[in-house]
Design an enzyme around this catalytic site. Structure first.
Site, mmCIF file in Angstrom:
data_model
loop_
_atom_site.group_PDB
_atom_site.id
_atom_site.type_symbol
_atom_site.label_atom_id
_atom_site.label_comp_id
_atom_site.label_asym_id
_atom_site.label_seq_id
_atom_site.Cartn_x
_atom_site.Cartn_y
_atom_site.Cartn_z
ATOM 1 N N THR A 198 -1.545 -0.290 -5.851
ATOM 2 C CA THR A 198 -2.372 -1.508 -5.973
ATOM 3 C C THR A 198 -2.948 -1.658 -7.382
ATOM 4 O OG1 THR A 198 -4.419 -0.411 -5.225
ATOM 5 C CG2 THR A 198 -2.996 -1.385 -3.523
ATOM 6 N N LEU B 90 -5.527 -5.967 -6.723
ATOM 7 C CA LEU B 90 -5.624 -6.767 -5.494
ATOM 8 C C LEU B 90 -4.972 -5.947 -4.374
ATOM 9 C CD1 LEU B 90 -6.684 -9.372 -4.381
ATOM 10 C CD2 LEU B 90 -4.555 -10.510 -5.062
ATOM 11 N N HIS B 91 -5.780 -5.130 -3.717
ATOM 12 C CA HIS B 91 -5.268 -4.083 -2.824
ATOM 13 C C HIS B 91 -4.575 -4.614 -1.555
ATOM 14 C CE1 HIS B 91 -7.799 -1.262 -5.166
ATOM 15 N NE2 HIS B 91 -8.828 -2.060 -4.930
ATOM 16 N N ASP B 92 -5.355 -5.196 -0.655
ATOM 17 C CA ASP B 92 -4.898 -5.401 0.729
ATOM 18 C C ASP B 92 -3.725 -6.359 0.914
ATOM 19 O OD1 ASP B 92 -8.273 -5.080 2.085
ATOM 20 O OD2 ASP B 92 -6.792 -3.576 1.522
#
Ligand code: RIB
Ligand code: CA
Length: 312
Positions: A195, A241-243
């Protein structure tokens, strides 16, 4: 081809919110429900935020459930310093009018997996794994009905983001993570190693703002707020922007590269609590139990986000 059935387990969180919007903008996916967990902010806020996102996207048909109010063993640790007090700081928020379902999230997960018996449901886990672990403990039989679990969490060469050793989602509930990583269920992990290569930048945030719809503007306002913490911390041009990588993987798996490895979770040491011990070089002799992703085509990832959120 029939849409892929998913349950999104989440602790919104701006990046969770973008992941949910990506799912809503993608007809390849059928969101059976959104189950909320305490994480970035307390459960009362994560379940409220999930309903705000559903209303923003015009998807009040999606059932939203509240789950675990705290981790299985450890006290709750939250991340208002990253997400703001509301958990969705940035845009103007409102009190959602769509109802929160009365059924507990864990009961919804168990019931849904038992009725969708042919093992087609994918669990998309965007926060601490408390709800998933509790469901597996309450109803071990559901493991065979889960197609796979795709989760954001952990780290290896990138280290941790809440301690030097641990990533937030795993750190908050390491005991739950241990249950899931020892379950034998097929796992796909989107860690910080990945990420941190998917960064919001000014031009990318502008692209969201110029999508010409409410969801695009709302996303730009969320990311404007969300990126400030990580830019200061990492000195980077934008924030990871992980998820949304969890949902993007379901849509375009070819954007990702990784390796089947063994991952164990540290639940004893105070110093390394919640660390994902990733056997990348296969020196432990332990059986691989997860696909650990390390590479992403970040331009393609953001183009997918622009295209799908632009549809809302
Ligand atoms: O470490 C990043 C993860 O923790 C993301 O899921 C973010 O939303 C927070 O939950
Ligand atoms: Ca999250």
């Amino acid at each position: 081809m029939a849409p892929r059935k998913i349950i999104i387990d989440t602790d919104p969180g701006q990046d969770d919110a973008v992941a949910i919007l990506l799912a809503f903008g993608s007809s390849e996916l059928e969101v059976l429900g959104i189950t909320c967990v305490a994480g970035n902010v307390p459960l009362a806020l994560t379940q409220r935020n999930a309903r705000i996102i559903c209303e923003l996207a015009g998807r009040t048909d999606i059932p939203v459930f509240a789950g675990a109010v705290r981790p299985m063993v450890r006290p709750l640790v939250t991340a208002e310093n990253v997400h703001g007090k509301s958990g969705l700081n940035g845009p103007e928020l409102w009190e959602p009018t769509m109802p929160l379902r009365k059924e507990h999230a864990v009961d919804f997960i168990v019931k849904t997996l038992r009725t969708q018996r042919d093992g087609v449901v994918t669990l998309c886990v965007l926060g601490p794994l408390t709800n998933i672990a509790l469901a597996l403990i309450k109803a071990p039989d559901i493991a065979e009905h889960i197609h796979e679990i795709v989760l954001m969490g952990g780290g290896c060469f990138e280290g941790g983001n809440i301690t030097p050793a641990a990533e937030f989602n795993i750190y908050v509930d390491p005991h739950a993570a241990k249950v899931v990583f020892q379950s034998g269920i097929p796992l796909v992990v989107m860690p910080l190693d990945l990420t941190h290569k998917a960064l919001t930048t000014r031009s990318r945030i502008e692209r969201f703002k110029n999508l010409g719809n409410k969801a695009g503007i709302f996303t730009a306002e969320m990311l404007d707020f969300f990126e400030r913490f990580d830019m200061e911390k990492y000195g980077s041009e934008g924030a990871p922007l992980h998820d949304p990588n969890v949902i993007a993987y379901l849509l375009k798996p070819e954007m990702y590269k990784g390796r089947e490895v063994n991952i164990e979770i540290e639940t004893e040491s105070a110093l390394t609590m919640g660390m994902t011990v990733v056997d990348w070089w296969r020196v432990s002799g332990r059986e691989p139990n997860a696909m650990f992703m390390r590479e992403v085509d970040d331009d393609a990832f953001f183009e997918l986000l622009f295209e799908r959120i632009g549809r809302l």
